[in-house]
Design a protein around this motif. Structure first.
Motif, PDB file in Angstrom:
ATOM      1  N   ASN A 226       0.845  -1.193   0.000  1.00 46.27           N
ATOM      2  CA  ASN A 226       0.000   0.000   0.000  1.00 46.27           C
ATOM      3  C   ASN A 226       0.880   1.241   0.000  1.00 46.27           C
ATOM      4  O   ASN A 226       2.102   1.166   0.152  1.00 46.27           O
ATOM      5  CB  ASN A 226      -0.971   0.000   1.190  1.00 46.27           C
ATOM      6  CG  ASN A 226      -0.292   0.268   2.523  1.00 46.27           C
ATOM      7  OD1 ASN A 226       0.898   0.027   2.709  1.00 46.27           O
ATOM      8  ND2 ASN A 226      -1.055   0.756   3.484  1.00 46.27           N
ATOM      9  N   PHE A 227       0.238   2.403  -0.198  1.00 42.59           N
ATOM     10  CA  PHE A 227       0.941   3.681  -0.245  1.00 42.59           C
ATOM     11  C   PHE A 227       0.314   4.608   0.790  1.00 42.59           C
ATOM     12  O   PHE A 227      -0.912   4.691   0.899  1.00 42.59           O
ATOM     13  CB  PHE A 227       0.876   4.269  -1.655  1.00 42.59           C
ATOM     14  CG  PHE A 227       1.711   3.498  -2.644  1.00 42.59           C
ATOM     15  CD1 PHE A 227       2.961   3.959  -3.027  1.00 42.59           C
ATOM     16  CD2 PHE A 227       1.261   2.291  -3.159  1.00 42.59           C
ATOM     17  CE1 PHE A 227       3.749   3.233  -3.913  1.00 42.59           C
ATOM     18  CE2 PHE A 227       2.037   1.552  -4.040  1.00 42.59           C
ATOM     19  CZ  PHE A 227       3.285   2.026  -4.414  1.00 42.59           C
TER      20      PHE A 227
ATOM     21  N   VAL B 138      -1.052   7.933  -7.513  1.00 43.02           N
ATOM     22  CA  VAL B 138      -0.140   8.569  -6.559  1.00 43.02           C
ATOM     23  C   VAL B 138       0.203   9.936  -7.130  1.00 43.02           C
ATOM     24  O   VAL B 138       0.814  10.030  -8.195  1.00 43.02           O
ATOM     25  CB  VAL B 138       1.148   7.745  -6.354  1.00 43.02           C
ATOM     26  CG1 VAL B 138       2.030   8.407  -5.308  1.00 43.02           C
ATOM     27  CG2 VAL B 138       0.827   6.316  -5.942  1.00 43.02           C
TER      28      VAL B 138
ATOM     29  N   VAL C  36       4.558   8.118   0.241  1.00 46.32           N
ATOM     30  CA  VAL C  36       4.437   9.046  -0.887  1.00 46.32           C
ATOM     31  C   VAL C  36       4.998  10.417  -0.516  1.00 46.32           C
ATOM     32  O   VAL C  36       4.967  11.344  -1.319  1.00 46.32           O
ATOM     33  CB  VAL C  36       2.968   9.180  -1.346  1.00 46.32           C
ATOM     34  CG1 VAL C  36       2.438   7.835  -1.813  1.00 46.32           C
ATOM     35  CG2 VAL C  36       2.079   9.754  -0.242  1.00 46.32           C
TER      36      VAL C  36
ATOM     37  N   HIS D  90      -3.272   9.695  -2.696  1.00 49.59           N
ATOM     38  CA  HIS D  90      -2.915   8.294  -2.895  1.00 49.59           C
ATOM     39  C   HIS D  90      -4.145   7.444  -2.641  1.00 49.59           C
ATOM     40  O   HIS D  90      -5.161   7.919  -2.125  1.00 49.59           O
ATOM     41  CB  HIS D  90      -1.771   7.879  -1.959  1.00 49.59           C
ATOM     42  CG  HIS D  90      -2.118   7.995  -0.509  1.00 49.59           C
ATOM     43  ND1 HIS D  90      -2.615   6.944   0.220  1.00 49.59           N
ATOM     44  CD2 HIS D  90      -2.063   9.053   0.344  1.00 49.59           C
ATOM     45  CE1 HIS D  90      -2.841   7.339   1.458  1.00 49.59           C
ATOM     46  NE2 HIS D  90      -2.516   8.621   1.565  1.00 49.59           N
TER      47      HIS D  90
ATOM     48  N   LEU E  81      -1.869   2.119  -9.013  1.00 53.35           N
ATOM     49  CA  LEU E  81      -2.626   2.932  -8.072  1.00 53.35           C
ATOM     50  C   LEU E  81      -2.315   4.407  -8.316  1.00 53.35           C
ATOM     51  O   LEU E  81      -1.197   4.749  -8.709  1.00 53.35           O
ATOM     52  CB  LEU E  81      -2.257   2.579  -6.627  1.00 53.35           C
ATOM     53  CG  LEU E  81      -2.568   1.161  -6.155  1.00 53.35           C
ATOM     54  CD1 LEU E  81      -2.093   0.984  -4.718  1.00 53.35           C
ATOM     55  CD2 LEU E  81      -4.055   0.859  -6.254  1.00 53.35           C
TER      56      LEU E  81
ATOM     57  N   TYR F 135       1.995  -1.038  -9.297  1.00 53.58           N
ATOM     58  CA  TYR F 135       0.805  -1.507  -8.580  1.00 53.58           C
ATOM     59  C   TYR F 135      -0.487  -0.919  -9.149  1.00 53.58           C
ATOM     60  O   TYR F 135      -1.572  -1.250  -8.686  1.00 53.58           O
ATOM     61  CB  TYR F 135       0.922  -1.158  -7.096  1.00 53.58           C
ATOM     62  CG  TYR F 135       2.017  -1.920  -6.390  1.00 53.58           C
ATOM     63  CD1 TYR F 135       1.821  -3.236  -5.976  1.00 53.58           C
ATOM     64  CD2 TYR F 135       3.254  -1.335  -6.140  1.00 53.58           C
ATOM     65  CE1 TYR F 135       2.822  -3.940  -5.327  1.00 53.58           C
ATOM     66  CE2 TYR F 135       4.265  -2.031  -5.495  1.00 53.58           C
ATOM     67  CZ  TYR F 135       4.041  -3.335  -5.088  1.00 53.58           C
ATOM     68  OH  TYR F 135       5.042  -4.035  -4.449  1.00 53.58           O
TER      69      TYR F 135
ATOM     70  N   TYR G 230       6.764   6.917  -6.907  1.00 55.04           N
ATOM     71  CA  TYR G 230       5.556   7.293  -7.643  1.00 55.04           C
ATOM     72  C   TYR G 230       5.405   6.450  -8.908  1.00 55.04           C
ATOM     73  O   TYR G 230       4.288   6.054  -9.278  1.00 55.04           O
ATOM     74  CB  TYR G 230       5.592   8.783  -7.981  1.00 55.04           C
ATOM     75  CG  TYR G 230       5.144   9.664  -6.840  1.00 55.04           C
ATOM     76  CD1 TYR G 230       4.202  10.668  -7.021  1.00 55.04           C
ATOM     77  CD2 TYR G 230       5.654   9.494  -5.549  1.00 55.04           C
ATOM     78  CE1 TYR G 230       3.782  11.479  -5.970  1.00 55.04           C
ATOM     79  CE2 TYR G 230       5.248  10.292  -4.495  1.00 55.04           C
ATOM     80  CZ  TYR G 230       4.315  11.278  -4.704  1.00 55.04           C
ATOM     81  OH  TYR G 230       3.899  12.068  -3.658  1.00 55.04           O
TER      82      TYR G 230
ATOM     83  N   GLY H 127       4.167   3.085  -7.843  1.00 53.38           N
ATOM     84  CA  GLY H 127       2.747   3.107  -7.518  1.00 53.38           C
ATOM     85  C   GLY H 127       1.866   3.135  -8.753  1.00 53.38           C
ATOM     86  O   GLY H 127       0.904   2.370  -8.868  1.00 53.38           O
ATOM     87  N   GLN H 128       2.226   4.000  -9.693  1.00 54.51           N
ATOM     88  CA  GLN H 128       1.383   4.199 -10.871  1.00 54.51           C
ATOM     89  C   GLN H 128       1.514   3.085 -11.900  1.00 54.51           C
ATOM     90  O   GLN H 128       0.517   2.674 -12.505  1.00 54.51           O
ATOM     91  CB  GLN H 128       1.729   5.547 -11.514  1.00 54.51           C
ATOM     92  CG  GLN H 128       1.392   6.746 -10.638  1.00 54.51           C
ATOM     93  CD  GLN H 128       2.038   8.030 -11.127  1.00 54.51           C
ATOM     94  OE1 GLN H 128       2.784   8.037 -12.108  1.00 54.51           O
ATOM     95  NE2 GLN H 128       1.781   9.134 -10.444  1.00 54.51           N
TER      96      GLN H 128
END
Length: 236
Positions: free
Chosen positions: A94-95, A177, A131, A193, A175, A173, A166, A169-170
């Motif tokens: 998770n972030f 961010v 983040v 996030h 997601l 995963y 970042y 995340g993007q």
């Protein structure tokens, strides 16, 4: 005679469903498998890329899925942290950031409960990426980890190069961010996030997304971690 016939018919009507359930429940093998997310797309055809795989069922053609990329960051103890932390293990990612006052406390409190359920599983780890790495140095992450009752060697809080986090995340995963660059007001107005927790298998393929603030989704995450573990046990 008629009464015996009626009794026989009644017995048959009542017993057939029961016997059918017993045969289904105990006489067959039932599998609950998790989906795989984010296939590799062929840029020329816009179709998923297929490849040959060999498993316990033999050789077959299957979809090729993206794998979460590696990283070079720092954990809450100030030690170098790479994808080796999750090598050969299931992981939940998770972030967050330590100054977050909205979704992070609830999300990570729920994640702490999941950690406790699987505290004895050596093949499962938790990775929380900050983040806000400029402010979230190892000292801040250590204090936060203590508040979340993170188990050493089980739950890692990671900081480091912001662009790398970042991008992970993007594009790793999948997601959202975002840093809006707001220098005033609450930090929650700057760092955007997701509340999602991401379940990733030992091969690095995403197997599920879960709302970290929702009780039912946390229960689903717990169940589906068990499903993954059971699947690997069956392969052993």
């Amino acid at each position: 005679m008629a009464s015996f016939r009626k009794a026989g018919i009644l017995f048959f009507v009542l017993m057939v469903p029961a016997l059918s359930y017993i045969i289904y429940r105990f006489g067959t093998t039932n599998y609950y498998t998790l989906p795989r997310f984010i296939p590799v797309i062929d840029s020329t055809t816009n179709e998923p890329v297929m490849h040959k795989v060999t498993d316990q069922f033999g050789e077959r053609t299957d979809t090729l899925f993206r794998k979460v990329p590696g990283f070079k960051l720092t954990d809450q103890d100030g030690k170098p942290a790479t994808e080796a932390l999750r090598k050969g293990k299931i992981h939940v990612a998770n972030f967050f950031f330590t100054r977050c006052g909205t979704i992070c406390p609830k999300m990570n409190t729920n994640l702490s409960r999941v950690q406790d359920i699987f505290k004895d599983r050596n093949d499962l780890v938790f990775l929380s990426f900050s983040v806000d790495p400029i402010n979230d140095k190892p000292a801040e992450l250590t204090a936060y980890a203590k508040r979340m009752h993170a188990l050493p060697g089980k739950w890692y809080f990671l900081t480091g190069d912001k662009a790398q986090i970042y991008n992970l995340g993007q594009h790793g995963y999948f997601l959202p961010v975002v840093d809006h660059g707001v220098s005033y007001g609450s930090p929650d107005e700057t760092f955007i996030h997701s509340e999602k927790l991401v379940l990733v298998d030992k091969e690095g393929i995403i197997r599920g997304f879960y709302d970290g603030t929702d009780k039912k989704d946390i229960e689903r995450l717990t169940l589906e971690i068990r499903v993954l573990i059971d699947g690997y046990n069956k392969q052993a």
